[in-house]
Design an enzyme around this catalytic site. Structure first.
Site, PDB file in Angstrom:
ATOM      1  N   CYS A 125       0.813  -1.274   0.077  1.00  0.00           N
ATOM      2  CA  CYS A 125       0.089  -0.055   0.001  1.00  0.00           C
ATOM      3  C   CYS A 125       0.850   1.374  -0.067  1.00  0.00           C
ATOM      4  CB  CYS A 125      -0.882  -0.092   1.253  1.00  0.00           C
ATOM      5  SG  CYS A 125      -2.023   1.400   1.403  1.00  0.00           S
ATOM      6  N   CYS A 134      -0.310   4.165   2.144  1.00  0.00           N
ATOM      7  CA  CYS A 134      -0.175   4.007   3.646  1.00  0.00           C
ATOM      8  C   CYS A 134       1.435   4.414   4.011  1.00  0.00           C
ATOM      9  CB  CYS A 134      -0.423   2.617   4.203  1.00  0.00           C
ATOM     10  SG  CYS A 134      -2.068   1.957   3.703  1.00  0.00           S
ATOM     11  N   ASP A 135       2.257   3.498   3.170  1.00  0.00           N
ATOM     12  CA  ASP A 135       3.555   3.439   3.607  1.00  0.00           C
ATOM     13  C   ASP A 135       4.420   4.266   2.755  1.00  0.00           C
ATOM     14  OD1 ASP A 135       2.470   1.748   5.083  1.00  0.00           O
ATOM     15  OD2 ASP A 135       2.967   0.056   3.937  1.00  0.00           O
TER      16      ASP A 135
END
Ligand code: FAD
Lengths: 314, 227
Positions: A142, A145-146
């Site tokens: 992701c 997200c990261d």
């Protein structure tokens, strides 16, 4: 969901329809079911589904551009306006009773006359050494997200789909260099995203290459190519498609195709009367939020029709 | 409407539905100047308090935010184990800390925060029955969740963990940590992805994690249920 909404859930009630999933398909289905005045409940493992993880959506008619989380927020608002209850839980089994279904999670038992399975798909893994070991320490599924953890770092995206190119484009916001590593000869992105990738100086594509391993110490340091070469990177974003979440459906006898996708007809019906399916878990050849929503909406209508017929019979 | 205004609107709308009084403690560093005026010394504290006052002011007097300065009262540091400011604490009627926020409840994070306030005030908790059935198998536990403001799945993991804590009669405690504002904590735990869930400083789970997996990690075995 907000407390006042999720509390609408009644464990004793036999719902007209329970929608399994938390993505756009489930929400599309629930919105229409609510407007058909059906008692509807959504039980989903992750609110927003897969689309919540993308940084930008530009192909949903009526919305020029929105982030994945922003899109989720719009869903939430729409559901709230219709008082649709959402439960954050995972259904483990479905059992068929005479004229309703029992759905079981670790936390509750639910009853419904009809079900719409909109459980989407699970990100595919590479299944190579180092992948599991470094998940959360440089290996990610992701970018939204990261991505921010890779400021001024070198990262690679594995895969050549439209999703993979979008992940790569997002990663350029933080990383100093982004490699797309793809086993094919030409990335399969929408032309508009392809052009963005070609125009972006931070992105370089390495074609006709598989990776066979991921190495590191505390975190990722390199990937290994199928020609044996070690290639230094700080992060590996894996975007190689996904597998349908259809095990639950299979266990109750719902038919699937060779890819494990639930076979549905144009009414979003499965082979089991009262069970409908839609979206990424189903067998359409092209899967997007809009196509999932459309199938979900049809499932709501077909369930409504089915209930009407049931009432005549009983 | 700007996204800021949009979120404020949600806070106003939702907090107006709170019907039971509830109190949260917020620790800041607030010095008294020579002229008697108070200034907040920590960088984030003023913004943080402005945000929390929006929750308070729209709750029809039901939510009380009690600001506690660690400069005026250095003993708080030890008494409440305050290692940084601002910190929000949910402390139950038995004086047990249930939820700790080292993060500002803004943006998408308002949802788990509001849900936690409501449940703390006594609203039904979906996970409560199962948590209570398994309570004797749960050791006193701390669930730490590393999050960032842009992380799409963080609000859900935080909601689940906070609901578990609120149902656990003091056995489970959560600590919500924004690792952009507490980078040292992120580095200490080697977090390179969010949500990053750490159970009792031992088991770590990266990414979205559902209620089953969290509960299984807490009891280290199969979950017992009876309906
Ligand atoms: C990086 C990326 C970018 C993309 N960009 C776009 C784009 O720009 N435009 C576009 O239209 N599409 C895009 N897509 C595709 C889009 O995300 C999917 O087509 C869409 O999310 C499908 O929706 P769905 O609801 O069918 O499934 P999903 O979104 O996968 O949702 C399924 C839901 O079911 C839940 N679930 C699974 N099992 C259970 C269970 N047992 N019990 C309860 N809940 C369960 C899951 O947790 C999840 O919440 C993108 C995909 C990716 C990966």
């Amino acid at each position: 969901m907000f407390p006042t909404d999720s509390l609408g859930f009644d464990p004793e009630k036999i719902y007209d329809i329970i929608v399994l999933g938390g993505g756009p398909t489930a929400i599309g289905c629930a919105i229409y079911a609510a407007r058909f005045a059906m008692d509807v409940l959504i039980v989903g493992k992750t609110f927003g589904g897969l689309i919540a993880t993308t940084h930008i959506i530009e192909n949903y008619p009526g919305i020029t551009s929105v982030s994945g989380p922003g899109f989720m927020e719009m869903f939430r608002e729409h559901m709230q306006s219709l008082n649709i209850s959402y439960i954050s839980d995972e259904i483990g089994s479905i059992e068929q009773k005479e004229d309703y279904f029992v759905l079981q999670s670790f936390f509750q038992q639910f009853k419904a006359r009809t079900i719409c399975i909109a459980t989407g798909s699970e990100r595919r893994k590479l299944g190579i050494p180092g992948e599991e070991e470094f998940t959360g320490r440089g290996v990610s599924y992701c970018a939204t997200c990261d991505g921010p953890f890779f400021k001024d770092k070198v990262v690679c995206v594995i895969g050549g789909s439209d999703s993979a190119t979008k992940e790569a484009l997002f990663l350029t916001q933080n990383a100093k260099k982004v490699y797309i590593i793809y086993r094919g000869e030409e990335i399969r992105a929408e032309p508009i995203n392809k052009k963005r990738v070609y125009d972006n100086e931070k992105i370089e594509i390495i074609y006709k290459t598989n990776i066979t391993g991921i190495k590191g110490d505390n975190s990722v340091r390199a990937v290994i190519f199928d020609n044996g070469k070690e290639f230094e990177v700080d992060g590996v974003f894996i975007e190689i498609g996904s597998n349908p979440n259809s095990d639950l459906a299979k266990r109750i006898g719902v038919n699937t195709n060779e890819k494990g996708e639930i076979i549905i007809n144009r009414k979003s019906e499965t082979n089991i009367p009262g069970i409908f399916a839609a979206g990424d878990v189903a067998d359409a050849p092209f899967k997007q939020a809009i196509t999932g929503v459309a199938e979900g909406v049809i499932a709501a209508y077909s369930a409504f029709d089915y209930l009407k017929e049931m009432e005549i019979e009983y | 409407m700007s996204s800021d205004e949009h979120y404020k609107e949600i806070i106003r709308r939702e907090m107006a539905k709170l019907k039971t009084p509830v109190k949260l403690k917020v620790f800041t560093s607030q010095r008294i100047e020579a002229d008697g005026s108070k200034i907040r010394a920590c960088m984030d504290c003023s913004q943080f308090m402005t945000l929390l006052r929006i929750y308070e002011e729209n709750s029809n007097g039901m939510l009380t935010i009690e600001e506690m300065s660690i400069d005026d009262n250095p003993e708080f540091v030890k008494q409440y184990d305050i290692s940084r400011v601002p910190t929000i604490l949910f402390i139950d009627n038995n004086g047990r800390e249930v939820i700790r926020y080292l993060a500002a409840p803004q943006g998408a994070e308002i949802q788990p925060f509001i849900q936690s306030i409501f449940t703390f005030a006594g609203a039904p908790n979906y996970y409560e029955a199962t948590i209570k059935q398994n309570l004797n198998r749960i050791e006193p536990s701390t669930i730490k969740i590393m999050m960032t403001e842009t992380c799409p799945y963080c609000p859900q993991v935080i909601t689940i963990a906070n609901m578990f804590a609120l149902a656990s009669e003091g056995k489970i405690r959560t600590v919500i940590i924004d690792i952009n504002h507490n980078q040292d904590i992120g580095q200490y735990y080697d977090a390179a992805g969010v949500p990053y869930t750490i159970i009792n400083d031992q088991k770590t789970i990266t990414g979205m994690v559902g209620p089953n997996e969290i509960l299984r990690s807490l009891i280290g075995g199969n979950i017992r249920v009876s309906y």
